[in-house]
Each structure stands twice: as structure tokens, then as C-alpha cells.
Design a protein around this motif. Structure first.
Motif, mmCIF file in Angstrom:
data_model
loop_
_atom_site.group_PDB
_atom_site.id
_atom_site.type_symbol
_atom_site.label_atom_id
_atom_site.label_comp_id
_atom_site.label_asym_id
_atom_site.label_seq_id
_atom_site.Cartn_x
_atom_site.Cartn_y
_atom_site.Cartn_z
ATOM 1 N N VAL A 348 -10.427 6.443 -5.864
ATOM 2 C CA VAL A 348 -10.005 5.329 -5.002
ATOM 3 C C VAL A 348 -8.551 5.511 -4.589
ATOM 4 N N ARG A 349 -7.698 5.877 -5.523
ATOM 5 C CA ARG A 349 -6.282 6.061 -5.190
ATOM 6 C C ARG A 349 -6.088 7.189 -4.185
ATOM 7 N N GLN A 350 -6.822 8.280 -4.373
ATOM 8 C CA GLN A 350 -6.617 9.438 -3.516
ATOM 9 C C GLN A 350 -7.311 9.299 -2.160
ATOM 10 N N CYS A 351 -8.560 8.879 -2.173
ATOM 11 C CA CYS A 351 -9.380 8.919 -0.961
ATOM 12 C C CYS A 351 -9.438 7.601 -0.203
ATOM 13 N N PHE A 352 -9.109 6.504 -0.844
ATOM 14 C CA PHE A 352 -9.136 5.216 -0.142
ATOM 15 C C PHE A 352 -7.729 4.665 0.082
ATOM 16 N N LEU A 353 -7.000 4.435 -1.013
ATOM 17 C CA LEU A 353 -5.653 3.890 -0.862
ATOM 18 C C LEU A 353 -4.729 4.876 -0.165
ATOM 19 N N GLY A 354 -4.972 6.188 -0.375
ATOM 20 C CA GLY A 354 -4.143 7.180 0.291
ATOM 21 C C GLY A 354 -4.311 7.195 1.795
ATOM 22 N N ARG A 355 -5.432 6.724 2.293
ATOM 23 C CA ARG A 355 -5.700 6.681 3.735
ATOM 24 C C ARG A 355 -5.535 5.277 4.308
ATOM 25 N N LEU A 356 -5.010 4.371 3.513
ATOM 26 C CA LEU A 356 -4.921 2.966 3.923
ATOM 27 C C LEU A 356 -3.522 2.658 4.432
ATOM 28 N N ASP A 357 -3.448 2.042 5.581
ATOM 29 C CA ASP A 357 -2.182 1.577 6.140
ATOM 30 C C ASP A 357 -2.009 0.112 5.749
ATOM 31 N N LEU A 358 -1.206 -0.124 4.701
ATOM 32 C CA LEU A 358 -1.063 -1.479 4.176
ATOM 33 C C LEU A 358 -0.387 -2.415 5.179
ATOM 34 N N LYS A 359 0.355 -1.846 6.133
ATOM 35 C CA LYS A 359 0.989 -2.713 7.126
ATOM 36 C C LYS A 359 -0.044 -3.379 8.031
ATOM 37 N N GLU A 360 -1.201 -2.732 8.167
ATOM 38 C CA GLU A 360 -2.241 -3.289 9.027
ATOM 39 C C GLU A 360 -3.193 -4.214 8.275
ATOM 40 N N VAL A 361 -3.098 -4.254 6.942
ATOM 41 C CA VAL A 361 -3.961 -5.124 6.137
ATOM 42 C C VAL A 361 -3.343 -6.514 6.112
ATOM 43 N N LYS A 362 -4.037 -7.460 6.700
ATOM 44 C CA LYS A 362 -3.473 -8.793 6.868
ATOM 45 C C LYS A 362 -3.761 -9.705 5.683
ATOM 46 N N ASP A 363 -4.907 -9.543 5.051
ATOM 47 C CA ASP A 363 -5.250 -10.428 3.940
ATOM 48 C C ASP A 363 -6.203 -9.707 2.994
ATOM 49 N N LEU A 364 -6.604 -10.428 1.947
ATOM 50 C CA LEU A 364 -7.477 -9.847 0.932
ATOM 51 C C LEU A 364 -8.874 -9.587 1.481
ATOM 52 N N ASP A 365 -9.348 -10.430 2.357
ATOM 53 C CA ASP A 365 -10.680 -10.224 2.926
ATOM 54 C C ASP A 365 -10.756 -8.925 3.721
ATOM 55 N N GLN A 366 -9.719 -8.609 4.456
ATOM 56 C CA GLN A 366 -9.717 -7.359 5.220
ATOM 57 C C GLN A 366 -9.660 -6.154 4.299
ATOM 58 N N LEU A 367 -8.896 -6.249 3.207
ATOM 59 C CA LEU A 367 -8.839 -5.150 2.239
ATOM 60 C C LEU A 367 -10.205 -4.900 1.618
ATOM 61 N N ASN A 368 -10.911 -5.958 1.248
ATOM 62 C CA ASN A 368 -12.242 -5.801 0.670
ATOM 63 C C ASN A 368 -13.251 -5.294 1.700
ATOM 64 N N ARG A 369 -13.094 -5.699 2.937
ATOM 65 C CA ARG A 369 -14.005 -5.212 3.983
ATOM 66 C C ARG A 369 -13.861 -3.702 4.148
ATOM 67 N N LEU A 370 -12.632 -3.208 4.121
ATOM 68 C CA LEU A 370 -12.407 -1.761 4.213
ATOM 69 C C LEU A 370 -12.936 -1.043 2.976
ATOM 70 N N LEU A 371 -12.768 -1.680 1.802
ATOM 71 C CA LEU A 371 -13.277 -1.060 0.576
ATOM 72 C C LEU A 371 -14.795 -0.968 0.595
ATOM 73 N N PHE A 372 -15.476 -2.033 0.984
ATOM 74 C CA PHE A 372 -16.941 -2.006 1.040
ATOM 75 C C PHE A 372 -17.432 -0.948 2.018
ATOM 76 N N ALA A 373 -16.762 -0.830 3.150
ATOM 77 C CA ALA A 373 -17.167 0.166 4.149
ATOM 78 C C ALA A 373 -16.977 1.579 3.598
ATOM 79 N N TRP A 374 -15.879 1.809 2.895
ATOM 80 C CA TRP A 374 -15.635 3.150 2.332
ATOM 81 C C TRP A 374 -16.654 3.485 1.245
ATOM 82 N N ILE A 375 -17.000 2.509 0.391
ATOM 83 C CA ILE A 375 -17.960 2.763 -0.688
ATOM 84 C C ILE A 375 -19.334 3.073 -0.112
#
Length: 532
Positions: A348-375
Motif C-alpha cells: 500500500v505504501r509503495q504502490c498506492f500512497l506512492g502514487r497518490l497526490d494528497l493535495k488533490e484528496v479533499k476528504d476521507l471519502d475521496q481517499l477511500n474511493r481511490l483505495l477501493f478502486a486500487w484494491i
């Protein structure tokens, strides 16, 4: 003509690409797996093609970078590997001499020519080799092959001229008897003991070499434990769960807040039953993750957690008991048993968080939506090395014969409620988690079972001994002031039974009294008769 051709080629080459300050940089990733001997071959070839070290002002920098790189590569090898790589490097130096042909003196001239070059040593950087060294390697290889080029250990390797048998015995006794002593401590104890004998002490580096040669340098390290890889046979046999610290993201008010990733992974298939980010590492977060996992992937036979507070809760044990799940906790300070979920966190740290632009993540729901899509869109469908090239989803389908579905008549909302018992007080209330609930006058004095959500106490469910259930709500003191009380029950219309216990007692008392008086009269008459 040749000179003009060379000049034209040089002009064309210099205009099309700039000099490479480190020719090795563009192709090291293709040669690193083949070993330093292949790297050296490529470096010497590319360096000779482009420019000489003296022609470039970056040559000293390039040499330093190459030397540091080789030291880093060689640090990954053990002593035996280093010796083999050095032997192959020596073979590369003498390889042109093995197929050399020509008149008498050709070999000597070629050796001299090689000795005038600078060579890239795997650990020492750029060096020059003497004529005798090259000639010695050549004849050594011809007589013994590649093994003859291996570095020979000195006969006194691991021995010290200063540390004799008596001193070695003292050092071993100190090192084994006092494992907490470091090198300076051992030297201090030896000095206190050997001052009278006026013997010289070994240096600190000599002492450390002696300790390493006799396997005494790791004496204070914890004992090695027996850790073995394992895997369950079927999907749903065991789920592993844990918590990972996630990134800090902005809330609606603009403040940044830390997140926590709670994940549950299937041991046999590496499939993620459910994973989700939360703002708090709390039991309610674990409840939500586990509930989602049960709804999506069925009921496991085992749950494997660590000894964290939320994993040791009474509620989690009750949920496991209601669903027939064996709850397992790893031993304290031994996370190796849950290596699969820990390894997934690394992914998760390497392949998901490493490709995540936290500046574009507005809230927790958007973060989880990206996580579900990646999984679901990447991890579950990608080939897994430990699954023989299969994806976690394919392995789940293949091993899904033992999965237990959630029973249709089972209400998970009730399963995830906490359970306790309370006695209803005289005013028809009971106390739970610091709140007072209205149980009703029909349950006064009775002991009831209370089912409740500890994170939502707007209402609770009561169950008496007869199995009847009812809902209880927090007491409304102001509302009870205006509620009319139920009328008291009228006394029963049938006459009350007669109480005879005291009458019977009085009757028996009177009988005893009369018997005693008659006995006294008889005794008195007998005394008077005797007097006459």
C-alpha cells in the motif's frame, strides 16, 4: 583520408549528443543482475568509446561515483561471493592474453601494455597493476583454472600474535560470563587483571576481530527464534487484521488530521476482505471494517489479530462467539506471524500512497474511493508472486469451496451489539454507561439482558427471562413529570385467609400451664399425706 573521416565522425557525434559524465549510468540496471564482472566489462568498453578520463573535467567525479557504487554492490555479497567476483575480475584482466598469437615477445609486450592501463577495481576504484601481478595471474589460471584466482586466506587468519591461548581464554570467560560488557569494558577488565604481569593489551580493533572470529560479537543479541512460513489451505480459513498509520488529509474545516488504515486479508489467497481509512483507531472503526468484510466475503473460521486494545475488546470476543469464529492473538512483540498483512501494508505504501497526490484528496471519502478502486481494479487482479503467478481474486475463486456465508436469518446489526445484564430499579429505570433508561413498571425488580451499541445509546433492547423483548430509551425527567401514573391495584375481593399460628401457640401454652398446675397440686397432696 582516415583523419578526415575521423574528424567528421567526431564532429557529428559531438553535435548529436553531449559527453556522458558517467557512461555507466544508462545501462547499469541491465547489468547489475549479472554481477560486477559484467559491469566492469561494460564500463571499460563504454569509457573507451566516449572519452578518456583526462579529457573530461568530470573524470575525478566519475571515478569517485563508480568506486562508491562498486562498494555498495559488493556490500550485498558475503565473503565467498566477494572472492568469486574478484576472481572473475582478475580473469577479465588476463582474458586477452589466453588467445594471444604472434612472434616471440608478443606476450611480454601485451602484458606491459595492460600494466600501463588503469583498471576499475570492484572495491578500490581505479588502480594500475604491475607486470608481475598480471603475469602471475596468467600462469596461475593456466595451472589451476578459475579457482586458482580466488584470494587465499592467510594461514594465521583469525589469529592474533598478541592474543595467546591464556589471554584468549580470559577474553572468552569475560565475554560469555558478562555479555553486557562491550569492547572497552572487556579491555578495562583485562587491564585490571594483567597490570601485575606487565603484559601488553591488544588494541580495540584486535579485540573485535578476535570476538568476531570466535562468534562472540553477537553474544548480547536475543536468541534466534524458530520462525517458519505457513499458509492455510482454503479461502476463509484464517483472516489477518491490523492497523497502519495513514497520511494526514484535510477535513472540511481545512485542518489536517491523521488517518488510520484498518485492513483484513485472507491468509490463503491474499485477498483483501475489506480495508478502509478512518480518522480514529477505535473499536467502532474495527466494527465497521469487520462488518463490511463479513457482508462481502462470508464468515471466516479464524480471526488473527495482535494484542492492541481494540483487538482485545470484550465486544470482539462476543461477536466471534456468536458467529463461531476462533479469535487468535499473536504473542506480544512477535509480529512475524502476521507477516502477510504487514507485507500488504508495505505494498500500500509503495504502490498506492506512492502514487497518490494528497493535495488533490479533499476528504476521507475521496481517499477511500481511490483505495477501493486500487484494491479491486489493480491489486485483486494482478499476478502475485507468492501465489504461483495467480491473482488474489483467481486464487479466491479456486479455493472458495469452504467459505461460510452469513446466514440469511441472522441480523448482523444484532450480532454487533454488546450484551450485559442489569436489574430494574424501583422507579422502573436502569443505568448503563452513565445514562439512565426507562425500562417500565412491568420490569421493576427483574433482571434483564441489555443489548446495546456502545457508540449509539439513543436506545437499547431489553430481554427478560421469558424471552420477551422491548426497547428502552433515555429517561425524560421533564416528560415523566406530566405522565399520569397507573392506578394501584385494588385489594383482592376474596376474604383473606385466617391466621392461626399465634392462636395455636397460645393454646399450646395454655395446655402446658394447666398440666403444670395439676402436677403441682398432686405433689402438694402427697406431701400432706406423708405428714399425717
Amino acid at each position: 583520408m582516415p583523419s578526415s573521416t575521423t574528424a567528421a565522425f567526431s564532429t557529428s557525434d559531438s553535435s548529436s549528443r553531449s559527453p556522458d559524465p558517467w557512461p555507466f549510468q544508462r545501462f547499469w540496471h541491465r547489468r547489475i543482475a549479472c554481477g560486477p564482472q559484467v559491469i566492469l566489462r561494460g564500463m571499460s568498453t563504454r569509457s573507451s568509446q566516449h572519452h578518456t578520463p583526462s579529457a573530461s573535467p568530470l573524470a575525478p567525479r566519475r571515478s569517485t561515483l563508480r568506486a562508491s557504487f562498486f562498494k555498495e554492490v559488493f556490500s550485498m555479497y558475503d565473503e565467498a561471493q566477494k572472492a568469486r567476483e574478484l576472481a572473475l575480475w582478475r580473469f577479465e584482466i588476463i582474458a586477452p592474453l589466453l588467445s594471444l598469437e604472434g612472434p616471440r615477445g608478443t606476450l611480454n609486450r601485451e602484458i606491459k601494455r595492460i600494466s600501463l592501463r588503469t583498471h576499475e577495481h570492484p572495491t578500490r576504484g581505479r588502480i594500475k597493476l604491475g607486470y608481475g601481478t598480471i603475469e602471475g595471474w596468467l600462469y596461475t589460471y593456466k595451472s589451476g583454472g578459475l579457482d586458482a584466482l580466488l584470494s587465499k586466506r592467510r594461514e594465521d587468519h583469525g589469529k592474533s600474535r598478541l592474543i595467546d591461548d591464556d589471554l584468549a581464554e580470559k577474553i572468552e570467560v569475560l565475554a560469555n560470563g558478562r555479555p553486557e560488557l562491550d569492547g572497552p569494558g572487556i579491555l578495562a577488565e583485562l587491564k585490571a587483571e594483567l597490570d601485575e604481569l606487565k603484559r601488553p593489551l591488544p588494541s580495540l580493533s584486535t579485540l573485535y576481530r578476535f570476538l568476531r572470529a570466535h562468534d562472540l560479537d553477537q553474544r548480547s543479541a536475543p536468541p534466534r527464534r524458530d520462525h517458519r512460513a505457513y499458509a492455510f489451505e482454503l479461502a476463509g480459513d484464517c483472516w489477518q487484521g491490523d492497523v497502519m498509520y495513514g497520511p494526514a488529509i484535510a477535513e472540511k474545516d481545512g485542518t489536517r488530521r491523521k488517518t488510520y488504515l484498518i485492513a483484513i486479508i485472507d491468509d490463503a489467497t491474499r485477498l483483501i476482505a475489506h480495508a478502509q481509512f478512518y480518522f480514529e483507531q477505535h473499536l467502532r472503526s474495527l466494527k465497521d471494517t469487520l462488518k463490511q468484510a463479513l457482508l462481502k466475503r462470508g464468515v471466516p473460521r479464524r480471526l488473527y489479530f495482535d494484542n492492541g486494545k481494540i483487538f482485545r475488546s470484550r465486544l470482539l470476543l462476543q461477536i466471534a462467539a456468536r458467529l463461531g469464529i476462533h479469535l487468535i492473538h499473536s504473542r506480544p512483540y512477535r509480529p512475524q506471524g502476521r507477516a502477510k498483512v504487514e507485507r500488504w501494508f508495505r505494498t500500500v505504501r509503495q504502490c498506492f500512497l506512492g502514487r497518490l497526490d494528497l493535495k488533490e484528496v479533499k476528504d476521507l471519502d475521496q481517499l477511500n474511493r481511490l483505495l477501493f478502486a486500487w484494491i479491486e481494479g489493480h491489486y485483486h487482479v494482478s499476478a502475485h508472486r507468492s501465489l504461483e503467478g495467480q491473482s488474489p481474486l483467481d486464487r479466491w475463486v479456486k479455493l472458495s469451496e469452504g467459505i461460510r456465508a452469513v446466514p440469511q436469518d441472522l441480523d448482523l446489526e444484532v450480532v454487533f451489539l454488546e450484551e450485559t445484564t442489569r436489574r430494574v430499579l424501583k422507579d422502573g429505570t436502569l443505568t448503563l454507561k452513565g445514562k439512565v433508561f426507562e425500562a417500565g413498571p412491568m420490569l421493576i425488580g427483574k433482571r434483564v439482558t441489555v443489548y446495546f451499541d456502545p457508540f449509539d445509546l439513543r436506545s437499547v433492547t431489553l430481554k427478560d427471562r421469558e424471552g420477551k423483548t422491548s426497547d428502552a430509551f433515555p429517561v425524560d425527567l421533564s416528560g415523566n413529570r406530566r405522565v399520569r401514573r397507573n392506578p394501584e391495584k385494588d385489594p383482592p375481593s376474596s376474604p383473606a385467609p385466617r391466621l392461626r399460628a399465634l392462636e395455636g401457640l397460645a393454646q399450646r401454652f395454655d395446655e402446658k400451664k394447666e398440666t403444670g398446675e395439676r402436677k403441682e397440686d398432686t405433689e402438694r397432696k402427697e406431701e400432706n399425706h406423708d405428714d399425717r
